[in-house]
Write a protein that holds these residues in place. Structure first.
Motif, PDB file in Angstrom:
ATOM      1  N   ASP A 144     -40.883  48.678 -32.856  1.00  0.00           N
ATOM      2  CA  ASP A 144     -40.125  47.601 -32.920  1.00  0.00           C
ATOM      3  C   ASP A 144     -39.190  47.755 -34.224  1.00  0.00           C
ATOM      4  OD1 ASP A 144     -39.172  44.937 -33.834  1.00  0.00           O
ATOM      5  OD2 ASP A 144     -41.152  43.888 -33.770  1.00  0.00           O
TER       6      ASP A 144
ATOM      7  N   GLY B 199     -30.551  37.643 -28.799  1.00  0.00           N
ATOM      8  CA  GLY B 199     -30.480  38.757 -28.042  1.00  0.00           C
ATOM      9  C   GLY B 199     -31.378  40.120 -28.251  1.00  0.00           C
TER      10      GLY B 199
ATOM     11  N   ALA C 194     -36.460  45.896 -34.881  1.00  0.00           N
ATOM     12  CA  ALA C 194     -35.754  44.530 -34.989  1.00  0.00           C
ATOM     13  C   ALA C 194     -34.995  44.725 -36.436  1.00  0.00           C
ATOM     14  CB  ALA C 194     -36.605  43.458 -35.043  1.00  0.00           C
ATOM     15  N   GLN C 195     -35.782  45.084 -37.290  1.00  0.00           N
ATOM     16  CA  GLN C 195     -35.064  45.221 -38.770  1.00  0.00           C
ATOM     17  C   GLN C 195     -34.550  46.563 -39.083  1.00  0.00           C
ATOM     18  OE1 GLN C 195     -38.301  43.489 -41.187  1.00  0.00           O
ATOM     19  NE2 GLN C 195     -38.511  41.919 -40.113  1.00  0.00           N
TER      20      GLN C 195
ATOM     21  N   SER D 105     -33.423  38.467 -25.947  1.00  0.00           N
ATOM     22  CA  SER D 105     -33.853  38.333 -27.283  1.00  0.00           C
ATOM     23  C   SER D 105     -34.753  39.643 -27.519  1.00  0.00           C
ATOM     24  CB  SER D 105     -34.825  36.934 -27.602  1.00  0.00           C
ATOM     25  OG  SER D 105     -36.314  37.221 -26.973  1.00  0.00           O
ATOM     26  N   TRP D 106     -35.025  39.877 -28.691  1.00  0.00           N
ATOM     27  CA  TRP D 106     -35.948  41.221 -29.200  1.00  0.00           C
ATOM     28  C   TRP D 106     -37.305  40.914 -28.459  1.00  0.00           C
ATOM     29  CZ3 TRP D 106     -36.645  45.673 -27.697  1.00  0.00           C
ATOM     30  CH2 TRP D 106     -37.599  46.417 -28.344  1.00  0.00           C
TER      31      TRP D 106
ATOM     32  N   SER E 138     -33.300  43.788 -32.446  1.00  0.00           N
ATOM     33  CA  SER E 138     -32.922  42.383 -32.224  1.00  0.00           C
ATOM     34  C   SER E 138     -31.589  41.868 -32.578  1.00  0.00           C
ATOM     35  CB  SER E 138     -33.677  41.520 -33.105  1.00  0.00           C
ATOM     36  OG  SER E 138     -33.616  40.156 -33.173  1.00  0.00           O
ATOM     37  N   LEU E 139     -30.939  41.188 -31.856  1.00  0.00           N
ATOM     38  CA  LEU E 139     -29.447  40.785 -32.063  1.00  0.00           C
ATOM     39  C   LEU E 139     -29.466  39.456 -32.340  1.00  0.00           C
ATOM     40  CD1 LEU E 139     -27.733  42.602 -29.137  1.00  0.00           C
ATOM     41  CD2 LEU E 139     -27.550  43.065 -31.450  1.00  0.00           C
ATOM     42  N   ASN E 140     -30.807  38.827 -32.945  1.00  0.00           N
ATOM     43  CA  ASN E 140     -30.747  37.311 -33.387  1.00  0.00           C
ATOM     44  C   ASN E 140     -29.865  37.070 -34.673  1.00  0.00           C
ATOM     45  OD1 ASN E 140     -32.184  36.699 -35.929  1.00  0.00           O
ATOM     46  ND2 ASN E 140     -34.230  36.895 -35.206  1.00  0.00           N
TER      47      ASN E 140
ATOM     48  N   THR F 293     -45.979  41.682 -40.106  1.00  0.00           N
ATOM     49  CA  THR F 293     -44.656  41.708 -39.435  1.00  0.00           C
ATOM     50  C   THR F 293     -44.458  40.416 -38.500  1.00  0.00           C
ATOM     51  OG1 THR F 293     -43.974  42.748 -37.264  1.00  0.00           O
ATOM     52  CG2 THR F 293     -46.066  42.637 -37.127  1.00  0.00           C
TER      53      THR F 293
ATOM     54  N   SER G 297     -44.269  40.856 -32.961  1.00  0.00           N
ATOM     55  CA  SER G 297     -44.702  42.266 -32.303  1.00  0.00           C
ATOM     56  C   SER G 297     -45.974  42.310 -31.831  1.00  0.00           C
ATOM     57  CB  SER G 297     -44.863  42.961 -33.716  1.00  0.00           C
ATOM     58  OG  SER G 297     -43.454  42.861 -34.492  1.00  0.00           O
TER      59      SER G 297
HETATM   60  C1  LIG Z   1     -36.702  39.452 -35.589  1.00  0.00           C
HETATM   61  C2  LIG Z   1     -37.767  40.079 -35.159  1.00  0.00           C
HETATM   62  C3  LIG Z   1     -38.580  40.320 -33.939  1.00  0.00           C
HETATM   63  C4  LIG Z   1     -38.271  39.187 -32.709  1.00  0.00           C
HETATM   64  O1  LIG Z   1     -36.582  39.336 -32.368  1.00  0.00           O
HETATM   65  P1  LIG Z   1     -36.031  38.013 -31.584  1.00  0.00           P
HETATM   66  O2  LIG Z   1     -34.687  38.810 -31.306  1.00  0.00           O
HETATM   67  O3  LIG Z   1     -35.769  36.936 -32.670  1.00  0.00           O
HETATM   68  O4  LIG Z   1     -36.622  37.696 -30.599  1.00  0.00           O
HETATM   69  C5  LIG Z   1     -39.470  40.953 -33.792  1.00  0.00           C
HETATM   70  N1  LIG Z   1     -40.096  41.738 -34.817  1.00  0.00           N
HETATM   71  C6  LIG Z   1     -39.606  41.838 -35.801  1.00  0.00           C
HETATM   72  C7  LIG Z   1     -40.174  42.773 -36.784  1.00  0.00           C
HETATM   73  C8  LIG Z   1     -38.416  41.083 -36.301  1.00  0.00           C
HETATM   74  O5  LIG Z   1     -37.943  41.230 -37.484  1.00  0.00           O
END
Ligand SMILES: *Cc1c(COP(=O)(O)O)cnc(C)c1O
Length: 429
Positions: free
Chosen positions: A175, A211, A177-178, A77-78, A199-201, A103, A107
């Protein structure tokens, strides 16, 4: 025309199309792995397989190449990726890490896993990411790192942030993720200074169910990340790391099926981003007709990835409250089937320091660890990040509709719904 909120006809009776990135390619990829019989090839010891099986390695290689980083390291996960990054850079109990309050919670909580203490800095009101001035105001002799979040798919001001980090000898964790393939001066975000990732959620641009992927150009940080991912304590002496801090390992391993799906997903990322960037450019032109609502196209040197699209709202110019406006606009569409179909959403997340974990300073059992290790007074009081609080309370809303498979016609409907609400304020004011 009467507003739908008051029983009038909606702007459209058609539901917003949902999105899925899964197709025949992913089905074939998953099937291939299942038929191979090897669903994960990791071994938590000093062997060939310490770094995973063939799909994990292929996925990491392709990710590293596409993002322009020397190393890509998959994780399950991320959130666990963030924890890994903090361990890799060597955060120790009591160390301060600067992080935005606007956030996703991980984070900041990732910092607590190594006993670090989150210090919340404010955001810039245009980028919605950490403000370099606020970072500098929050640096003390105990600061070890800056957790930069590239919120909504945009980019923080990395030039200034890296300058500050160099000046005070701080690590930078990104971070992203987005913001996969969002770029700053042409460089993809992720590890513009040290380390970071994606992030790969299920809800992100591309996904493997759950992921994440860490990226870095630093061999040592990469090695430490691989150790943390896979029970590093078993074999740390077999690998080159300059000190043993934080190589207490865990199991943060992605599976072979996920990696195979990830390979298929990665191929789709450029077309997903192209679709979003084109829609955003169209939206930018159309939204100027709505008074009191502003969309800021990213500056020249930033390429946005449009995870969601932020809009600023000026309630006094608009004439009604944000909540009422959003309620009226959303009522112009059929009920949303999931959160990616809701036309407008207000506020994003509550500033993180207002959650109980920080207000009560309780993270692990009933102890106040790691907050109790703070070497100075650290405030989580309301008001510490005024821009963040303003955005949350009244100034920010976002739309998740700048995305595939939507078209310019859907953007036209969104603009028409907003215009209809503006023209009929008298009905709801
Ligand atoms: C989605 C997200 C995460 C967490 O990612 P996961 O893969 O769901 O654990 C962390 N930081 C930000 C900014 C996110 O949008």
């Amino acid at each position: 025309m009467k507003l739908a909120l008051n029983g009038g006809p909606r702007i459209t009776e058609d539901s917003i199309p949902s999105r899925t990135t899964m197709g025949d390619e992913e089905v074939a990829a998953a099937e291939e792995v299942i038929r191979s019989g090897v669903l994960s090839a990791f071994i938590g010891g000093p062997t060939e397989q310490f770094n995973g099986g063939k799909y994990i390695r292929a996925f990491e290689e392709q990710w590293a190449e596409k993002f322009g980083y020397k190393h890509a390291i998959t994780v399950n996960s991320w959130t666990t990726g963030l924890v890994t990054c903090l361990g890799a850079v060597g955060i120790s109990p009591g160390d301060e890490v600067i992080v935005p309050a606007y956030t996703m919670s991980a984070s900041a909580t990732s910092i607590l896993f190594y006993g670090g203490i989150p210090v919340f800095a404010d955001i810039d009101p245009r980028s919605f990411c950490l403000s370099p001035d606020s970072i500098e105001q929050n640096i003390t002799e105990y600061t070890k790192a800056i957790m930069v979040v590239h919120l909504f798919g945009g980019c923080a001001d990395m030039d200034q942030i890296i300058k500050i980090a160099d000046k005070y000898n701080l690590r930078v964790i990104e971070d992203g993720a987005q913001a996969p393939l969002a770029s700053f001066n042409g460089i993809p975000v992720g590890a513009m200074k040290d380390i970071g990732g994606f992030s790969l959620n299920y809800h992100k641009h591309i996904h493997t169910g759950e992921g994440g992927v860490i990226v870095t150009n630093d061999d040592e940080l990469a090695q430490r990340s691989r150790l943390i991912r896979n029970h590093g304590e078993n074999c740390v002496e077999s690998y080159e790391v300059s000190n043993l801090s934080n190589v207490i390992g865990s199991n943060y391993r992605l599976t072979e099926i996920q990696a195979a799906i990830g390979i298929a997903q990665l191929r789709k990322l450029p077309s997903i981003l192209r679709a979003r960037r084109e829609l955003a450019a169209y939206f930018a032109k159309r939204i100027t007709t709505i008074p009191g609502i502003t969309f800021f196209p990213p500056p020249e040197h930033i390429t946005h990835s449009y995870y969601i699209t932020p809009l600023l709202i000026n309630e006094s110019e608009l004439g009604i409250s944000r909540a009422r406006f959003i309620q009226a606009v959303n009522a112009e569409f059929p009920a949303a089937r999931d959160y990616e179909d809701v036309p407008l959403v207000g506020g994003y997340v509550r500033p993180l320091y207002l959650s109980p974990i920080y207000q009560q300073r309780k993270a692990l059992g009933n102890s106040h660890f790691p907050f109790s290790l703070a070497k100075r007074e650290i405030s989580y009081a309301p008001g510490i990040c005024p821009v963040t609080e303003r955005m949350y309370r009244s100034e920010l809303m976002y739309t998740p509709l700048i995305r595939e498979p939507l078209t310019e016609e859907h953007i036209d409907l969104l603009i028409a719904a907003m215009a209809k609400v503006v023209e009929n304020y008298s009905e709801i004011a």
